[in-house]
Design a protein around this motif. Structure first.
Motif, PDB file in Angstrom:
ATOM      1  N   ASN A  83       0.803  -1.224   0.000  1.00  0.00           N
ATOM      2  CA  ASN A  83       0.000   0.000   0.000  1.00  0.00           C
ATOM      3  C   ASN A  83       0.840   1.280   0.000  1.00  0.00           C
ATOM      4  N   ARG A  84       2.137   1.149   0.127  1.00  0.00           N
ATOM      5  CA  ARG A  84       2.985   2.336   0.224  1.00  0.00           C
ATOM      6  C   ARG A  84       2.982   3.208  -1.030  1.00  0.00           C
ATOM      7  N   PRO A  85       2.972   2.652  -2.229  1.00  0.00           N
ATOM      8  CA  PRO A  85       2.903   3.532  -3.407  1.00  0.00           C
ATOM      9  C   PRO A  85       1.633   4.390  -3.427  1.00  0.00           C
ATOM     10  N   SER A  86       0.509   3.822  -3.051  1.00  0.00           N
ATOM     11  CA  SER A  86      -0.748   4.582  -3.017  1.00  0.00           C
ATOM     12  C   SER A  86      -0.708   5.649  -1.924  1.00  0.00           C
ATOM     13  N   ALA A  87      -0.147   5.314  -0.776  1.00  0.00           N
ATOM     14  CA  ALA A  87      -0.029   6.278   0.314  1.00  0.00           C
ATOM     15  C   ALA A  87       0.954   7.391  -0.064  1.00  0.00           C
ATOM     16  N   ALA A  88       2.016   7.047  -0.760  1.00  0.00           N
ATOM     17  CA  ALA A  88       2.978   8.060  -1.210  1.00  0.00           C
ATOM     18  C   ALA A  88       2.325   9.036  -2.180  1.00  0.00           C
ATOM     19  N   LYS A  89       1.395   8.558  -2.979  1.00  0.00           N
ATOM     20  CA  LYS A  89       0.663   9.440  -3.900  1.00  0.00           C
ATOM     21  C   LYS A  89      -0.173  10.448  -3.106  1.00  0.00           C
ATOM     22  N   VAL A  90      -0.770  10.015  -2.012  1.00  0.00           N
ATOM     23  CA  VAL A  90      -1.531  10.937  -1.152  1.00  0.00           C
ATOM     24  C   VAL A  90      -0.586  12.023  -0.636  1.00  0.00           C
ATOM     25  N   TYR A  91       0.592  11.620  -0.179  1.00  0.00           N
ATOM     26  CA  TYR A  91       1.584  12.589   0.295  1.00  0.00           C
ATOM     27  C   TYR A  91       1.899  13.599  -0.812  1.00  0.00           C
ATOM     28  N   THR A  92       2.191  13.108  -2.003  1.00  0.00           N
ATOM     29  CA  THR A  92       2.547  13.971  -3.134  1.00  0.00           C
ATOM     30  C   THR A  92       1.394  14.891  -3.520  1.00  0.00           C
ATOM     31  N   ASP A  93       0.185  14.348  -3.570  1.00  0.00           N
ATOM     32  CA  ASP A  93      -0.987  15.137  -3.967  1.00  0.00           C
ATOM     33  C   ASP A  93      -1.255  16.304  -3.019  1.00  0.00           C
ATOM     34  N   TYR A  94      -0.990  16.131  -1.733  1.00  0.00           N
ATOM     35  CA  TYR A  94      -1.346  17.151  -0.750  1.00  0.00           C
ATOM     36  C   TYR A  94      -0.168  17.973  -0.235  1.00  0.00           C
ATOM     37  N   LYS A  95       1.044  17.708  -0.715  1.00  0.00           N
ATOM     38  CA  LYS A  95       2.200  18.481  -0.253  1.00  0.00           C
ATOM     39  C   LYS A  95       2.069  19.958  -0.651  1.00  0.00           C
ATOM     40  N   GLU A  96       1.807  20.231  -1.905  1.00  0.00           N
ATOM     41  CA  GLU A  96       1.721  21.623  -2.354  1.00  0.00           C
ATOM     42  C   GLU A  96       0.551  22.370  -1.708  1.00  0.00           C
ATOM     43  N   PRO A  97      -0.658  21.789  -1.671  1.00  0.00           N
ATOM     44  CA  PRO A  97      -1.746  22.489  -0.968  1.00  0.00           C
ATOM     45  C   PRO A  97      -1.408  22.767   0.499  1.00  0.00           C
ATOM     46  N   PHE A  98      -0.751  21.824   1.159  1.00  0.00           N
ATOM     47  CA  PHE A  98      -0.328  22.029   2.548  1.00  0.00           C
ATOM     48  C   PHE A  98       0.582  23.253   2.647  1.00  0.00           C
ATOM     49  N   LEU A  99       1.609  23.299   1.808  1.00  0.00           N
ATOM     50  CA  LEU A  99       2.582  24.387   1.881  1.00  0.00           C
ATOM     51  C   LEU A  99       1.985  25.737   1.491  1.00  0.00           C
ATOM     52  N   LYS A 100       1.009  25.741   0.597  1.00  0.00           N
ATOM     53  CA  LYS A 100       0.424  26.996   0.126  1.00  0.00           C
ATOM     54  C   LYS A 100      -0.755  27.484   0.970  1.00  0.00           C
ATOM     55  N   GLN A 101      -1.527  26.562   1.543  1.00  0.00           N
ATOM     56  CA  GLN A 101      -2.782  26.935   2.193  1.00  0.00           C
ATOM     57  C   GLN A 101      -2.737  26.975   3.722  1.00  0.00           C
ATOM     58  N   ILE A 102      -1.840  26.254   4.332  1.00  0.00           N
ATOM     59  CA  ILE A 102      -1.859  26.113   5.789  1.00  0.00           C
ATOM     60  C   ILE A 102      -0.969  27.174   6.440  1.00  0.00           C
ATOM     61  N   LYS A 103      -1.557  27.921   7.354  1.00  0.00           N
ATOM     62  CA  LYS A 103      -0.837  28.989   8.049  1.00  0.00           C
ATOM     63  C   LYS A 103       0.382  28.421   8.779  1.00  0.00           C
ATOM     64  N   GLY A 104       1.525  29.032   8.549  1.00  0.00           N
ATOM     65  CA  GLY A 104       2.754  28.650   9.241  1.00  0.00           C
ATOM     66  C   GLY A 104       3.466  27.442   8.672  1.00  0.00           C
ATOM     67  N   ALA A 105       2.902  26.794   7.638  1.00  0.00           N
ATOM     68  CA  ALA A 105       3.539  25.604   7.055  1.00  0.00           C
ATOM     69  C   ALA A 105       4.854  25.995   6.394  1.00  0.00           C
ATOM     70  N   GLN A 106       5.924  25.251   6.705  1.00  0.00           N
ATOM     71  CA  GLN A 106       7.241  25.554   6.158  1.00  0.00           C
ATOM     72  C   GLN A 106       7.862  24.398   5.383  1.00  0.00           C
ATOM     73  N   SER A 107       7.520  23.176   5.754  1.00  0.00           N
ATOM     74  CA  SER A 107       8.114  22.017   5.076  1.00  0.00           C
ATOM     75  C   SER A 107       7.248  20.785   5.302  1.00  0.00           C
ATOM     76  N   LYS A 108       7.466  19.787   4.449  1.00  0.00           N
ATOM     77  CA  LYS A 108       6.772  18.505   4.596  1.00  0.00           C
ATOM     78  C   LYS A 108       7.658  17.445   3.954  1.00  0.00           C
TER      79      LYS A 108
END
Length: 93
Positions: A14-39
């Motif tokens: 299941n790790r490839p599918s979970a890694a896709k979730v990480y990739t899909d939400y990394k940019e929204p996390f960094l752009k939308q979440i207050k104080g987000a600096q890295s992931k």
């Protein structure tokens, strides 16, 4: 500075599918979440960790209450988890 560490038990198949979730939400996390600096995605044989960097502990706690985390990320990861995630917040001194 603060870190939010989420440890996930995910089987190897299941790790490839979970890694896709990480990739899909990394940019929204960094752009939308207050104080987000890295992931970062950290992979070990026994588990997978997602390490989030924030400007403050308050920002890290707020992310755990956000719609992006609860409605999107948690829902997308749920089918791949073998156990409840472990969540820790660290304050950098």
């Amino acid at each position: 500075m603060a870190y939010l560490e989420i440890t996930l038990k995910i089987s190897n198949n299941n790790r490839p599918s979970a890694a896709k979730v990480y990739t899909d939400y990394k940019e929204p996390f960094l752009k939308q979440i207050k104080g987000a600096q890295s992931k970062e995605l950290l992979i070990r044989d026994e588990d997978v960790q997602v390490l989030h960097g924030f400007a403050s502990v308050v920002d890290a706690k707020a992310y755990l209450e956000s719609e992006l985390f609860n409605r999107d990320v948690v829902k997308a990861l749920a089918p791949y988890l073998d156990a409840d995630p472990e969540v820790r917040i660290y304050d950098v001194a």
